[in-house]
Design a protein around this motif. Structure first.
Motif, PDB file in Angstrom:
ATOM      1  N   SER A   1     -15.529  27.186  20.634  1.00 18.87           N
ATOM      2  CA  SER A   1     -14.611  26.504  20.055  1.00 18.87           C
ATOM      3  C   SER A   1     -13.930  25.647  21.227  1.00 18.87           C
ATOM      4  N   GLY A   2     -13.923  24.112  21.567  1.00 26.74           N
ATOM      5  CA  GLY A   2     -13.111  23.709  22.652  1.00 26.74           C
ATOM      6  C   GLY A   2     -11.981  22.604  22.533  1.00 26.74           C
ATOM      7  N   ASP A   3     -11.359  22.677  20.984  1.00 28.82           N
ATOM      8  CA  ASP A   3     -10.162  22.078  20.768  1.00 28.82           C
ATOM      9  C   ASP A   3      -9.280  23.336  19.893  1.00 28.82           C
ATOM     10  N   ILE A   4      -9.695  24.370  20.381  1.00 28.51           N
ATOM     11  CA  ILE A   4      -8.419  25.188  19.722  1.00 28.51           C
ATOM     12  C   ILE A   4      -6.816  24.886  21.129  1.00 28.51           C
ATOM     13  N   SER A   5      -5.965  25.622  20.728  1.00 26.03           N
ATOM     14  CA  SER A   5      -5.191  25.811  21.477  1.00 26.03           C
ATOM     15  C   SER A   5      -5.030  26.519  22.455  1.00 26.03           C
ATOM     16  N   GLU A   6      -4.713  26.510  23.677  1.00 23.89           N
ATOM     17  CA  GLU A   6      -4.864  27.269  24.647  1.00 23.89           C
ATOM     18  C   GLU A   6      -4.071  28.771  24.501  1.00 23.89           C
ATOM     19  N   LYS A   7      -3.304  29.284  23.290  1.00 29.35           N
ATOM     20  CA  LYS A   7      -2.468  30.384  23.433  1.00 29.35           C
ATOM     21  C   LYS A   7      -3.520  30.961  22.751  1.00 29.35           C
ATOM     22  N   ASP A   8      -4.181  30.014  21.812  1.00 34.67           N
ATOM     23  CA  ASP A   8      -5.904  31.127  20.872  1.00 34.67           C
ATOM     24  C   ASP A   8      -6.506  31.621  21.744  1.00 34.67           C
ATOM     25  N   ILE A   9      -7.055  31.616  22.816  1.00 36.73           N
ATOM     26  CA  ILE A   9      -8.436  30.961  23.766  1.00 36.73           C
ATOM     27  C   ILE A   9      -8.967  32.747  24.039  1.00 36.73           C
ATOM     28  N   THR A  10      -7.872  33.364  23.871  1.00 35.08           N
ATOM     29  CA  THR A  10      -8.515  34.680  24.147  1.00 35.08           C
ATOM     30  C   THR A  10      -8.525  35.375  23.172  1.00 35.08           C
ATOM     31  N   LYS A  11      -8.391  35.376  22.036  1.00 36.56           N
ATOM     32  CA  LYS A  11      -8.059  36.172  20.949  1.00 36.56           C
ATOM     33  C   LYS A  11      -9.870  35.006  20.442  1.00 36.56           C
ATOM     34  N   PHE A  12     -10.200  33.933  20.571  1.00 39.72           N
ATOM     35  CA  PHE A  12     -11.033  33.644  19.732  1.00 39.72           C
ATOM     36  C   PHE A  12     -12.678  34.204  20.760  1.00 39.72           C
ATOM     37  N   CYS A  13     -11.605  34.604  22.110  1.00 42.27           N
ATOM     38  CA  CYS A  13     -13.256  35.177  22.569  1.00 42.27           C
ATOM     39  C   CYS A  13     -13.456  36.816  22.497  1.00 42.27           C
ATOM     40  N   SER A  14     -12.455  37.496  22.598  1.00 44.90           N
ATOM     41  CA  SER A  14     -12.547  38.475  21.760  1.00 44.90           C
ATOM     42  C   SER A  14     -13.325  38.804  20.424  1.00 44.90           C
ATOM     43  N   ASN A  15     -12.658  37.320  19.493  1.00 48.63           N
ATOM     44  CA  ASN A  15     -13.384  37.728  18.640  1.00 48.63           C
ATOM     45  C   ASN A  15     -15.162  37.552  18.307  1.00 48.63           C
ATOM     46  N   TYR A  16     -15.250  36.397  19.052  1.00 46.02           N
ATOM     47  CA  TYR A  16     -17.027  35.446  19.961  1.00 46.02           C
ATOM     48  C   TYR A  16     -17.440  36.839  20.132  1.00 46.02           C
ATOM     49  N   GLU A  17     -17.047  37.631  21.029  1.00 45.14           N
ATOM     50  CA  GLU A  17     -17.727  38.809  21.350  1.00 45.14           C
ATOM     51  C   GLU A  17     -17.895  39.910  20.066  1.00 45.14           C
ATOM     52  N   LYS A  18     -16.886  39.905  19.282  1.00 45.01           N
ATOM     53  CA  LYS A  18     -17.119  41.195  17.843  1.00 45.01           C
ATOM     54  C   LYS A  18     -17.911  40.395  17.739  1.00 45.01           C
ATOM     55  N   LYS A  19     -18.067  39.602  17.089  1.00 43.44           N
ATOM     56  CA  LYS A  19     -18.908  39.048  15.881  1.00 43.44           C
ATOM     57  C   LYS A  19     -20.107  39.339  16.907  1.00 43.44           C
TER      58      LYS A  19
ATOM     59  N   ASN B   1     -13.436  12.240  34.491  1.00 45.27           N
ATOM     60  CA  ASN B   1     -13.640  12.021  32.530  1.00 45.27           C
ATOM     61  C   ASN B   1     -14.030  13.995  32.246  1.00 45.27           C
ATOM     62  N   VAL B   2     -14.816  14.777  33.309  1.00 46.86           N
ATOM     63  CA  VAL B   2     -15.415  15.864  33.017  1.00 46.86           C
ATOM     64  C   VAL B   2     -14.531  16.981  32.671  1.00 46.86           C
ATOM     65  N   PRO B   3     -14.359  17.601  31.185  1.00 46.75           N
ATOM     66  CA  PRO B   3     -13.408  18.587  31.586  1.00 46.75           C
ATOM     67  C   PRO B   3     -13.194  19.723  32.884  1.00 46.75           C
ATOM     68  N   SER B   4     -11.650  20.209  32.955  1.00 48.39           N
ATOM     69  CA  SER B   4     -12.407  21.088  34.395  1.00 48.39           C
ATOM     70  C   SER B   4     -12.290  22.549  34.308  1.00 48.39           C
ATOM     71  N   LYS B   5     -12.368  22.959  32.822  1.00 47.87           N
ATOM     72  CA  LYS B   5     -12.799  24.132  32.560  1.00 47.87           C
ATOM     73  C   LYS B   5     -13.601  24.186  30.798  1.00 47.87           C
ATOM     74  N   ALA B   6     -14.163  25.919  30.688  1.00 48.35           N
ATOM     75  CA  ALA B   6     -15.422  25.721  29.714  1.00 48.35           C
ATOM     76  C   ALA B   6     -14.864  26.816  28.928  1.00 48.35           C
ATOM     77  N   ILE B   7     -15.747  27.235  27.832  1.00 51.35           N
ATOM     78  CA  ILE B   7     -15.610  28.266  27.183  1.00 51.35           C
ATOM     79  C   ILE B   7     -17.222  29.367  27.396  1.00 51.35           C
ATOM     80  N   THR B   8     -17.185  30.209  27.674  1.00 49.00           N
ATOM     81  CA  THR B   8     -18.752  30.811  28.005  1.00 49.00           C
ATOM     82  C   THR B   8     -18.482  32.549  28.020  1.00 49.00           C
TER      83      THR B   8
END
Ligand code: GLP
Length: 263
Positions: A130-148, A203-210
């Motif tokens: 998800s590119g639309d979550i708050s920055e503070k939730d990213i770490t949790k989101f990423c670890s959940n993605y791995e777990k899934k 206009n290109v975002p400077s970051k990504a979740i990968t």
């Protein structure tokens, strides 16, 4: 002369005279259409054989121009052969950050338009960072993605394109072999390459979740695609260079079931 039909079956690289410089199994085609048909067929055969065993098939999908013909072929097989994708679980490689899901340039939108709106993967089986979550939730989101991914038994087949920097997903040069799903800063070249569709680099975002290198490497089968002259140099480096974090594709030389398909 008997024509040898090309196939994508994995073979150890570097074992014959003709592929003595190859450190990555590579199959080169005259055109990307012919190659895409074979890639789509391999994916659909796997979906079907898992279905027959009443099992899920976990597929890692990629975005960009490289996989679009493969997606068209998958849709064709779905329609022509009534192959259902209801046993498929998907995990996409990456998403820009920040970006809204309904943004024209989001990978959520790309996947809907190019594949998901045209086949019958249940919505709840689709996973894209998800590119639309708050920055503070990213770490949790990423670890959940791995777990899934782990929960579903890992990725059965992963599709990859190659960025001009040698990135896979958005793992830019310097990415560690052990990296997992995380937030990453995009290289200038990557943002430049995306600038046309975003109407300007600003206009290109400077970051990504990968997904990380390790996440990708854990896939049971990997098919990496590179079409055309503009990918020639990075293909040569990926296949012939020694393994280096400066060219993330080279990590796949150690993977025992990766095929690079090029034109
Ligand atoms: C983006 C994507 C990559 C993709 C690359 C190449 O950076 N995040 O996954 O491989 O573009 O794109 P293309 O296939 O259009 O050359």
């Amino acid at each position: 002369m008997k024509m040898i039909k090309k196939n994508l079956k994995y073979q150890s690289p570097g074992i014959n005279e003709e592929n003595r410089y190859e450190k990555l199994h590579t199959v080169t085609f005259d055109n990307s259409q012919e190659a895409s048909i074979l890639i789509a067929r391999e994916i659909c055969d796997l979906v079907k054989s898992k279905q027959e065993k009443k099992k899920n098939c976990v597929i890692g999908f990629a975005t960009g121009s490289s996989p679009t013909k493969v997606y068209q072929e998958i849709i064709k097989i779905h329609n022509d052969e009534s192959l259902s994708f209801n046993n498929v679980i998907t995990f996409n490689l990456d998403e820009y950050f920040p970006i809204e899901k309904d943004d024209n340039n989001s990978y959520h939108n790309f996947m809907k338009e190019n594949l998901f709106d045209h086949i019958d993967i249940p919505k709840e089986n689709i996973n894209i960072p998800s590119g639309d979550i708050s920055e503070k939730d990213i770490t949790k989101f990423c670890s959940n993605y791995e777990k899934k991914i782990e929960k579903y038994g890992g990725i059965d087949i992963q599709l990859l394109g190659i960025g001009r920097t040698g990135h896979i997903g958005f793992n830019e040069p310097g990415s560690h072999f052990n990296s997992t799903t995380r937030l990453i800063t995009l290289d200038h070249t990557t943002r430049f390459d995306a600038s046309k569709s975003f109407n300007g680099i600003e206009n290109v975002p400077s970051k990504a979740i990968t997904m990380g290198i390790r996440t990708i490497f854990n896939s049971k089968r990997i098919i990496m695609m590179a079409w055309g002259i503009q990918k020639g140099l990075i293909v040569k480096k990926s296949v012939e260079n020694n393994i280096t974090s400066l060219i993330p594709t080279t990590y796949l030389q150690n993977h025992k079931n990766t095929t690079l398909v090029s034109r």
